[in-house]
Enzyme design. Structure first.
Site, PDB file in Angstrom:
ATOM      1  N   ASN A 137      -5.547   8.662   5.854  1.00 55.11           N
ATOM      2  CA  ASN A 137      -5.351   7.512   6.751  1.00 55.11           C
ATOM      3  C   ASN A 137      -5.222   8.002   8.190  1.00 55.11           C
ATOM      4  OD1 ASN A 137      -3.123   5.956   4.371  1.00 55.11           O
ATOM      5  ND2 ASN A 137      -5.228   5.354   4.809  1.00 55.11           N
TER       6      ASN A 137
ATOM      7  N   GLU B 299      -7.972   3.187  -5.832  1.00 56.51           N
ATOM      8  CA  GLU B 299      -8.673   2.544  -4.719  1.00 56.51           C
ATOM      9  C   GLU B 299     -10.161   2.368  -5.043  1.00 56.51           C
ATOM     10  OE1 GLU B 299      -8.803   0.502  -2.762  1.00 56.51           O
ATOM     11  OE2 GLU B 299      -8.468   1.060  -0.688  1.00 56.51           O
TER      12      GLU B 299
ATOM     13  N   HIS C 271      -3.487   0.251  -3.098  1.00 55.91           N
ATOM     14  CA  HIS C 271      -4.371   0.637  -1.994  1.00 55.91           C
ATOM     15  C   HIS C 271      -4.986  -0.629  -1.397  1.00 55.91           C
ATOM     16  CE1 HIS C 271      -4.244   4.770  -3.635  1.00 55.91           C
ATOM     17  NE2 HIS C 271      -4.086   4.106  -4.766  1.00 55.91           N
TER      18      HIS C 271
ATOM     19  N   ARG D 139       0.867  -1.182   0.000  1.00 58.68           N
ATOM     20  CA  ARG D 139       0.000   0.000   0.000  1.00 58.68           C
ATOM     21  C   ARG D 139       0.902   1.230   0.000  1.00 58.68           C
ATOM     22  NH1 ARG D 139      -4.032  -0.748   4.948  1.00 58.68           N
ATOM     23  NH2 ARG D 139      -4.811   1.266   4.191  1.00 58.68           N
ATOM     24  N   HIS D 140       0.367   2.350  -0.443  1.00 62.27           N
ATOM     25  CA  HIS D 140       1.092   3.625  -0.367  1.00 62.27           C
ATOM     26  C   HIS D 140       1.460   3.917   1.088  1.00 62.27           C
ATOM     27  CE1 HIS D 140      -2.570   5.138   1.428  1.00 62.27           C
ATOM     28  NE2 HIS D 140      -3.211   4.429   0.503  1.00 62.27           N
TER      29      HIS D 140
ATOM     30  N   ARG E 142      -1.195   9.698  -3.453  1.00 58.09           N
ATOM     31  CA  ARG E 142      -0.499   9.007  -2.365  1.00 58.09           C
ATOM     32  C   ARG E 142       0.334   7.824  -2.874  1.00 58.09           C
ATOM     33  NH1 ARG E 142      -5.995   8.324  -2.312  1.00 58.09           N
ATOM     34  NH2 ARG E 142      -7.034   6.407  -1.609  1.00 58.09           N
TER      35      ARG E 142
END
Ligand code: F6P
Length: 436
Positions: free
Chosen positions: A237, A302, A368, A230-231, A282
């Site tokens: 987040n 995402e 994502h 994931r980023h 991101r």
């Protein structure tokens, strides 16, 4: 005996009947590998797919055997093998007549007579037959197949590996005596020659069959790692918000630098790795310190949370309780109003899977949570319905290395790197994804 797993929602078009894929080829040519890869791909796409492996029927009914059992002059062996083949065929036809959609009949089917029988049975029941013949004369590949898959077969439990390999070669020789390669008058077929080097197609008709051709044209056997991450942590987040197109937080930027070190250690030559990101900031920012030009794919964006984009889970629960309840009840199929479901995400990732299969270099995918869950489910052969709950934490690289039938997995939780301060933080020049 079928290995059908997913409860499919995907409909086969009314003008496209159920399909029986019938494997053809000498032992150790990669038929079971191909059968399982097709099963994994179609199950992931949502088709109820089952593999009927005649070898398993034979062992279940008659036990393990050495090469003389397969000698065409061994009448009792012939009789037993015919019985196992017909039992598997009957089960397959029954399963397809029920709720099965695509069945794969995994056997050598080396004679015209056997293939005619299988085809007649399937067509009589209204199923479309597609033969897939695997031809391979490369002794190195055949020996590799024997060593990597056959020696662990229950036929050779406790046998010395060299003795077992010699026995398996003798088994192949028995089949070679009777093998009649597939001919043009036997119906629709797809022939794969030399471990995916060439594909010949004849009389193939229908959407799903065409997808299989495309899929098999891109399969290869080179082992290379696929890294999923994931980023780095984003501003959303950090505050528990869904979706959006936020920037990384300082912690997220530090992760991006750790990721660059991780990759430099493994692929010091920058041309030796392919990097994909989504088109969202991101993910692109996480690729920034890698110093290599990534491909940015919209397909990797995402899951679209629709009207819930930019909200937190508690806000959704409070302000839209019906969304919360419906998604909790069936997270895989639930489609956010004006957004997507996991099922939708899988459909949009389908072309990307073909690209994943094509790659021969190590591949790093920066994505994502939801999209990576869907990709992970494909690569690790997980039922798609499980994917909404797979654990894919932030700041962790998942390394998947393809093996004979699935992938080995290793996880690396990366320590936070130093805050970025120089050239490595310049945004990379993005390239559009490769076509084709
Ligand atoms: O929270 C991060 C995130 O990537 C959101 O943008 C996305 O909506 C969510 O995860 C997907 O996870 P789940 O399907 O569990 O809600």
């Amino acid at each position: 005996m079928a290995l059908a797993r997913s409860r499919a929602a995907i409909q086969i078009a009314p003008d496209n009947p159920k399909i029986a894929v019938v494997m053809v080829g000498l032992p150790a040519r990669g038929k079971s590998y191909t059968a399982r890869r097709i099963e994994r791909y179609l199950s992931w796409l949502g088709y109820r797919t089952g593999v009927f492996n005649v070898g398993e029927y034979r062992r279940a009914r008659f036990g393990a055997h050495r090469h003389s059992f397969f000698d065409p002059d061994n009448a009792s062996g012939e009789e037993a093998r015919w019985r196992a083949a017909m039992d598997a065929l009957e089960d397959m036809v029954r399963w397809l007549a029920g709720d099965g959609q695509v069945a794969i009949y995994d056997a050598t089917n080396t004679t015209r007579m056997r293939r005619a029988r299988v085809r007649e049975c399937c067509e009589r029941a209204g199923f479309q037959v597609l033969f897939i013949e695997i031809r391979c004369d490369d002794p190195t590949i055949i020996e590799d197949n024997i060593r990597s898959t056959k020696l662990s077969s229950p036929d050779y439990e406790d046998a010395d590996p060299d003795e077992a390999a010699a026995d398996f070669r003798a088994r192949i020789a028995h089949y070679e005596r009777v093998y009649q390669p597939l001919e043009e008058d036997e119906g629709a077929y797809l022939r794969v020659t030399g471990a995916g080097r060439g594909v010949t197609v004849r009389d193939v008709d229908g959407y799903l069959e065409a997808r299989l051709v495309f899929f098999l044209m891109n399969l290869h056997l080179s082992a290379r790692p696929i890294w999923l991450t994931r980023h780095g942590e984003s501003v959303y987040n950090a505050s528990g918000l869904l979706g959006g197109d936020p920037d990384l937080t300082p912690a997220g930027r530090r992760y991006a630098r750790s990721l660059a070190e991780f990759l430099d250690e493994r692929c010091p030559d920058h041309d030796d790795v392919v990097i994909w990101t989504s088109s969202l900031k991101r993910a692109v920012q996480t690729a920034s310190p890698l110093d290599r030009a990534p491909w940015a794919w919209r397909a990797l964006d995402e899951i679209d949370a629709g009207i819930c984009d930019g909200m937190t889970y508690p806000q959704i629960k409070e302000q839209m309780p019906e969304v919360h309840t419906a998604r909790t009840a069936d997270k895989f199929r639930y489609r956010y109003p004006r957004g997507e479901s996991y099922e939708d995400v899988i459909q949009r990732l389908d072309p990307l899977i073909i690209q994943v299969e094509r790659q021969t270099k190590p591949l790093l995918i920066i994505g994502h949570q939801a999209v990576l869950r869907a990709l992970y489910a494909y690569l690790m052969d997980k039922p798609p319905s499980e994917c909404p709950r797979l654990e894919l934490p932030l700041h962790t690289v998942i390394q998947l290395t393809p093996t004979a039938y699935a992938c080995d997995e290793q996880r690396f939780e990366l320590p936070p790197g130093l805050e970025g301060d120089g050239e490595r933080d310049i945004l990379p020049s993005l390239q559009p994804p490769p076509s084709g």
